[in-house]
Design a protein around this motif. Structure first.
Motif, PDB file in Angstrom:
ATOM      1  N   GLY A  18      45.502  43.655  40.594  1.00  0.00           N
ATOM      2  CA  GLY A  18      46.355  44.828  40.783  1.00  0.00           C
ATOM      3  C   GLY A  18      47.821  44.488  40.653  1.00  0.00           C
ATOM      4  O   GLY A  18      48.601  45.255  40.071  1.00  0.00           O
ATOM      5  N   GLY A  19      48.205  43.328  41.184  1.00  0.00           N
ATOM      6  CA  GLY A  19      49.598  42.900  41.061  1.00  0.00           C
ATOM      7  C   GLY A  19      49.980  42.624  39.623  1.00  0.00           C
ATOM      8  O   GLY A  19      51.059  43.013  39.161  1.00  0.00           O
ATOM      9  N   ALA A  20      49.075  41.955  38.880  1.00  0.00           N
ATOM     10  CA  ALA A  20      49.348  41.655  37.470  1.00  0.00           C
ATOM     11  C   ALA A  20      49.406  42.929  36.635  1.00  0.00           C
ATOM     12  O   ALA A  20      50.310  43.112  35.796  1.00  0.00           O
ATOM     13  CB  ALA A  20      48.262  40.718  36.925  1.00  0.00           C
ATOM     14  N   THR A  21      48.447  43.820  36.879  1.00  0.00           N
ATOM     15  CA  THR A  21      48.429  45.096  36.153  1.00  0.00           C
ATOM     16  C   THR A  21      49.646  45.939  36.499  1.00  0.00           C
ATOM     17  O   THR A  21      50.264  46.565  35.627  1.00  0.00           O
ATOM     18  CB  THR A  21      47.147  45.883  36.488  1.00  0.00           C
ATOM     19  OG1 THR A  21      46.003  45.087  36.181  1.00  0.00           O
ATOM     20  CG2 THR A  21      47.086  47.186  35.699  1.00  0.00           C
ATOM     21  N   ILE A  46      47.294  34.091  34.628  1.00  0.00           N
ATOM     22  CA  ILE A  46      47.564  33.854  36.050  1.00  0.00           C
ATOM     23  C   ILE A  46      46.422  34.391  36.901  1.00  0.00           C
ATOM     24  O   ILE A  46      45.947  33.722  37.838  1.00  0.00           O
ATOM     25  CB  ILE A  46      48.898  34.513  36.456  1.00  0.00           C
ATOM     26  CG1 ILE A  46      50.067  33.784  35.790  1.00  0.00           C
ATOM     27  CG2 ILE A  46      49.064  34.497  37.976  1.00  0.00           C
ATOM     28  CD1 ILE A  46      51.418  34.443  36.023  1.00  0.00           C
ATOM     29  N   THR A  47      45.960  35.598  36.574  1.00  0.00           N
ATOM     30  CA  THR A  47      44.850  36.194  37.321  1.00  0.00           C
ATOM     31  C   THR A  47      43.599  35.336  37.221  1.00  0.00           C
ATOM     32  O   THR A  47      42.923  35.079  38.227  1.00  0.00           O
ATOM     33  CB  THR A  47      44.550  37.615  36.795  1.00  0.00           C
ATOM     34  OG1 THR A  47      45.712  38.430  36.923  1.00  0.00           O
ATOM     35  CG2 THR A  47      43.402  38.244  37.566  1.00  0.00           C
ATOM     36  N   THR A  48      43.301  34.865  36.015  1.00  0.00           N
ATOM     37  CA  THR A  48      42.103  34.043  35.803  1.00  0.00           C
ATOM     38  C   THR A  48      42.205  32.717  36.554  1.00  0.00           C
ATOM     39  O   THR A  48      41.246  32.277  37.205  1.00  0.00           O
ATOM     40  CB  THR A  48      41.902  33.766  34.310  1.00  0.00           C
ATOM     41  OG1 THR A  48      41.796  35.010  33.606  1.00  0.00           O
ATOM     42  CG2 THR A  48      40.647  32.943  34.070  1.00  0.00           C
ATOM     43  N   ALA A  49      43.387  32.085  36.469  1.00  0.00           N
ATOM     44  CA  ALA A  49      43.579  30.797  37.136  1.00  0.00           C
ATOM     45  C   ALA A  49      43.407  30.921  38.649  1.00  0.00           C
ATOM     46  O   ALA A  49      42.763  30.085  39.294  1.00  0.00           O
ATOM     47  CB  ALA A  49      44.960  30.233  36.801  1.00  0.00           C
ATOM     48  N   LEU A  50      44.000  31.964  39.222  1.00  0.00           N
ATOM     49  CA  LEU A  50      43.883  32.173  40.665  1.00  0.00           C
ATOM     50  C   LEU A  50      42.445  32.521  41.054  1.00  0.00           C
ATOM     51  O   LEU A  50      41.953  32.086  42.105  1.00  0.00           O
ATOM     52  CB  LEU A  50      44.840  33.277  41.118  1.00  0.00           C
ATOM     53  CG  LEU A  50      46.328  32.920  41.080  1.00  0.00           C
ATOM     54  CD1 LEU A  50      47.181  34.126  41.453  1.00  0.00           C
ATOM     55  CD2 LEU A  50      46.629  31.764  42.023  1.00  0.00           C
ATOM     56  N   ALA A  51      41.772  33.301  40.219  1.00  0.00           N
ATOM     57  CA  ALA A  51      40.374  33.665  40.499  1.00  0.00           C
ATOM     58  C   ALA A  51      39.496  32.420  40.534  1.00  0.00           C
ATOM     59  O   ALA A  51      38.639  32.275  41.419  1.00  0.00           O
ATOM     60  CB  ALA A  51      39.872  34.651  39.452  1.00  0.00           C
ATOM     61  N   VAL A  52      39.695  31.525  39.576  1.00  0.00           N
ATOM     62  CA  VAL A  52      38.900  30.292  39.518  1.00  0.00           C
ATOM     63  C   VAL A  52      39.223  29.400  40.718  1.00  0.00           C
ATOM     64  O   VAL A  52      38.322  28.815  41.346  1.00  0.00           O
ATOM     65  CB  VAL A  52      39.167  29.538  38.198  1.00  0.00           C
ATOM     66  CG1 VAL A  52      38.513  28.152  38.224  1.00  0.00           C
ATOM     67  CG2 VAL A  52      38.651  30.346  37.019  1.00  0.00           C
TER      68      VAL A  52
END
Length: 243
Positions: A18-21, A46-52
């Motif tokens: 949500g923050g990235a979007t 960034i979203t993917t890296a944090l998710a992983v």
């Protein structure tokens, strides 16, 4: 304390996404141009890296108590990331190279650093002064995380701690009023609107970071205890009785 449920992980990912979007969408609205591919790719990366990274922490909860505390504290981090994502587009209106943009960045950064330093010292003093009581929460290699966490429940002192309620409360109310006005006056006063909404939004993480320093102190303390006893600490679940 049981392992942190995966539901909180998905809530955290929702906030990060949500923050990235929000950053991409708000930036596009403010700048008046279509979102560039690099911006979208960076937000996605960034979203993917944090998710992983968060997924690795959640999985690692099986390895020891320290990871359970990390998973528990990560939600505040993702909440901070969300606020930064939706607040940082203000710098399309007040660029960091402008005096207003530079002053805004300096004020927010200084507040965050001072809050973090004060809170780190606060939690560090607790870990030292209550070390004996904290060690009593450990039986063998099992730690009662609920009892352990009680030593760190209080919100730490910040740069506004010593302000009189007569001053602090009006400041907080003013921040909320600015955010509301900023959201409602964009078409009439776009620059004022973005600044009035964005600055208070970016200040929120500066007051969430102090709580995050709690995780640093807890991890440091548990690491020292694990080194002292020569084995990894595991969480005692409520149904367990000490051996």
């Amino acid at each position: 304390m049981m392992k942190v449920n995966w539901n909180l992980y998905f809530c955290s990912i929702f906030l990060i996404a949500g923050g990235a979007t929000g950053y991409v969408a708000i930036s596009q609205k403010i700048s008046g141009s279509a979102s560039s591919t690099p911006a979208i790719l960076i937000a996605t990366a960034i979203t993917t890296a944090l998710a992983v990274t968060l997924a690795a922490i959640w999985i690692a909860q099986n390895m020891g108590a320290r990871y359970i505390l990390l998973a528990k504290g990560s939600f505040l981090f993702t909440a901070s990331a969300f606020m930064i994502g939706i607040g940082s587009p203000i710098f399309f209106v007040i660029p960091p190279t402008s005096w207003l943009g530079a002053c805004t960045i300096a004020a927010i950064t200084t507040t965050a650093i001072l809050n973090s330093v004060k809170s780190y010292r606060y939690y560090k003093s607790i870990s030292i002064d209550s070390r004996k009581e904290i060690l009593n929460t450990i039986k063998g290699n099992r730690i009662d995380l609920e009892e352990f966490s009680r030593f760190f429940l209080d919100y730490p002192p910040t740069v506004v701690t010593k302000l009189s309620p007569k001053i602090g409360v009006p400041i907080a109310i003013s921040g909320l009023v600015c955010m509301v006005l900023g959201l409602s006056l964009y078409k009439v006063y776009p620059v004022f609107s973005v600044v009035a909404w964005g600055v208070p939004t970016l200040l929120v993480p500066a007051f969430l970071l102090p709580v995050l320093t709690q995780a640093l102190v807890q991890q440091s303390l548990l690491a020292k205890i694990e080194k002292q006893i020569g084995q990894r600490l595991t969480a005692k679940v409520p149904s367990q009785t000490p051996e």
